[in-house]
Write a protein that holds these residues in place. Structure first.
Motif, mmCIF file in Angstrom:
data_model
loop_
_atom_site.group_PDB
_atom_site.id
_atom_site.type_symbol
_atom_site.label_atom_id
_atom_site.label_comp_id
_atom_site.label_asym_id
_atom_site.label_seq_id
_atom_site.Cartn_x
_atom_site.Cartn_y
_atom_site.Cartn_z
ATOM 1 N N ASP A 36 -46.132 186.211 -11.368
ATOM 2 C CA ASP A 36 -44.712 186.466 -11.137
ATOM 3 C C ASP A 36 -44.277 185.599 -9.951
ATOM 4 O O ASP A 36 -44.707 185.829 -8.815
ATOM 5 C CB ASP A 36 -44.500 187.952 -10.827
ATOM 6 N N GLU A 37 -43.432 184.622 -10.215
ATOM 7 C CA GLU A 37 -43.049 183.660 -9.177
ATOM 8 C C GLU A 37 -42.300 184.319 -8.022
ATOM 9 O O GLU A 37 -42.522 183.981 -6.850
ATOM 10 C CB GLU A 37 -42.187 182.556 -9.784
ATOM 11 N N ARG A 38 -41.437 185.264 -8.312
ATOM 12 C CA ARG A 38 -40.649 185.901 -7.257
ATOM 13 C C ARG A 38 -41.535 186.687 -6.298
ATOM 14 O O ARG A 38 -41.381 186.595 -5.071
ATOM 15 C CB ARG A 38 -39.580 186.817 -7.863
ATOM 16 N N LEU A 39 -42.477 187.447 -6.849
ATOM 17 C CA LEU A 39 -43.376 188.220 -5.996
ATOM 18 C C LEU A 39 -44.260 187.314 -5.152
ATOM 19 O O LEU A 39 -44.434 187.528 -3.950
ATOM 20 C CB LEU A 39 -44.247 189.157 -6.841
ATOM 21 N N LEU A 68 -42.445 193.170 -14.105
ATOM 22 C CA LEU A 68 -43.146 191.924 -13.806
ATOM 23 C C LEU A 68 -42.682 190.817 -14.755
ATOM 24 O O LEU A 68 -42.611 191.012 -15.965
ATOM 25 C CB LEU A 68 -44.657 192.142 -13.963
ATOM 26 N N HIS A 69 -42.345 189.659 -14.194
ATOM 27 C CA HIS A 69 -41.920 188.507 -14.984
ATOM 28 C C HIS A 69 -42.914 187.370 -14.766
ATOM 29 O O HIS A 69 -42.763 186.569 -13.848
ATOM 30 C CB HIS A 69 -40.507 188.065 -14.587
ATOM 31 N N VAL A 70 -43.940 187.339 -15.606
ATOM 32 C CA VAL A 70 -44.974 186.314 -15.436
ATOM 33 C C VAL A 70 -44.682 185.104 -16.308
ATOM 34 O O VAL A 70 -44.078 185.211 -17.372
ATOM 35 C CB VAL A 70 -46.376 186.864 -15.756
ATOM 36 N N ASP A 71 -45.108 183.965 -15.813
ATOM 37 C CA ASP A 71 -44.976 182.715 -16.547
ATOM 38 C C ASP A 71 -46.080 181.794 -16.065
ATOM 39 O O ASP A 71 -46.791 182.101 -15.101
ATOM 40 C CB ASP A 71 -43.600 182.098 -16.315
ATOM 41 N N SER A 77 -48.156 193.737 -4.689
ATOM 42 C CA SER A 77 -47.770 192.583 -5.510
ATOM 43 C C SER A 77 -48.970 192.054 -6.287
ATOM 44 O O SER A 77 -48.851 191.705 -7.465
ATOM 45 C CB SER A 77 -47.187 191.481 -4.629
ATOM 46 N N ALA A 78 -50.116 191.985 -5.626
ATOM 47 C CA ALA A 78 -51.331 191.524 -6.311
ATOM 48 C C ALA A 78 -51.759 192.538 -7.367
ATOM 49 O O ALA A 78 -52.106 192.177 -8.496
ATOM 50 C CB ALA A 78 -52.451 191.297 -5.297
ATOM 51 N N ASN A 79 -51.731 193.827 -6.998
ATOM 52 C CA ASN A 79 -52.130 194.899 -7.930
ATOM 53 C C ASN A 79 -51.264 194.947 -9.180
ATOM 54 O O ASN A 79 -51.715 195.418 -10.237
ATOM 55 C CB ASN A 79 -52.054 196.266 -7.243
ATOM 56 N N ALA A 80 -50.012 194.485 -9.062
ATOM 57 C CA ALA A 80 -49.099 194.502 -10.208
ATOM 58 C C ALA A 80 -49.528 193.534 -11.302
ATOM 59 O O ALA A 80 -49.117 193.658 -12.459
ATOM 60 C CB ALA A 80 -47.677 194.175 -9.750
ATOM 61 N N HIS A 81 -50.361 192.563 -10.943
ATOM 62 C CA HIS A 81 -50.854 191.578 -11.914
ATOM 63 C C HIS A 81 -52.135 192.104 -12.556
ATOM 64 O O HIS A 81 -53.175 192.221 -11.889
ATOM 65 C CB HIS A 81 -51.123 190.237 -11.229
#
Length: 229
Positions: free
Chosen positions: A117-120, A75-78, A187-191
């Motif tokens: 994560d912008e890509r997800l 995960l690449h969060v920003d 995708s939501a669960n990954a956050h």
């Protein structure tokens, strides 16, 4: 003989197919430039182009889905300004909406920010909007707000809506693949922030009367920010 990992082979095949679609899109754009906007075949070319774009987005979704399901995705969060993020989504999807004579717009507070994560989320939003193209009569909206330490992104349309949320809800994101809803959920669960995990809701749209997919992404509280959690 070493056992073949079929999932890895499929992921590689999808990647190669996605590259081929990208090449076809480039060639179509060159063809459009050559024949000009007044050519009788221009509309047909645009429809082919939009179909290829949807296929390309589906390949991207499959690759992310494989990585999420196999714990191979980092995960690449920003922090993002939602006004800019949603504007980018509408800009990318507008030609497809135009080809189907549908209005596509977004709304959010101009200063709203969110961590994700912008890509997800780009893949989730585009998947939901593409499926709304199948059901909407005239309008699709994307909105965002922050509530109870969750960033909430909703995709709504003015189509038939759900007759029964439990039975018919999956149709909103299934299309021909049956994986759209599963992808959005993963995708939501990954956050995850502390013990708060992202999730999705499928329901009827109060604003437009059709279907609504809502993505809930946990955001850091003031205490989290204070301790840099």
């Amino acid at each position: 003989m070493k056992k073949i990992d079929i999932s890895t082979i499929l992921a590689s095949a999808i990647h190669e197919s996605k590259n081929q679609v990208g090449t076809l899109l480039y060639q179509l754009q060159s063809l459009k430039d050559v024949i000009g906007s007044k050519d009788a075949n221009q509309k047909k070319i645009i429809l082919i182009e939009e179909s290829l774009k949807k296929l390309n987005d589906e390949w991207v979704e499959y690759l992310y889905l494989y990585r999420l399901a196999s714990d191979g995705y980092d995960l690449h969060v920003d922090t993002f300004l939602l006004d800019e993020f949603l504007d980018d989504q509408v800009f990318a999807l507008h030609p497809s909406a135009l080809a189907k004579n549908l209005q596509l717009e977004y709304s959010c507070d101009a200063s709203l920010t969110g961590i994700f994560d912008e890509r997800l989320m780009t893949a989730v939003v585009s998947t939901a909007v593409y499926n709304s193209f199948r059901f909407a009569k005239s309008k699709i909206t994307i909105s965002a707000k922050k509530e109870n330490e969750f960033l909430i992104i909703a995709i709504e349309d003015d189509g038939q809506g759900f007759k029964n949320t439990e039975e018919d809800g999956d149709e909103f994101l299934e299309g021909n693949t049956g994986l759209g809803l599963y992808f959005a959920e993963l995708s939501a669960n990954a956050h995850v922030i502390n013990e708060r995990t992202g999730f999705i809701k499928k329901e009827s749209s109060l604003a437009l009367g059709g279907a609504s997919l809502t993505v809930f992404l946990p955001q850091p509280s003031n205490i989290d920010l204070l301790y840099n959690v």
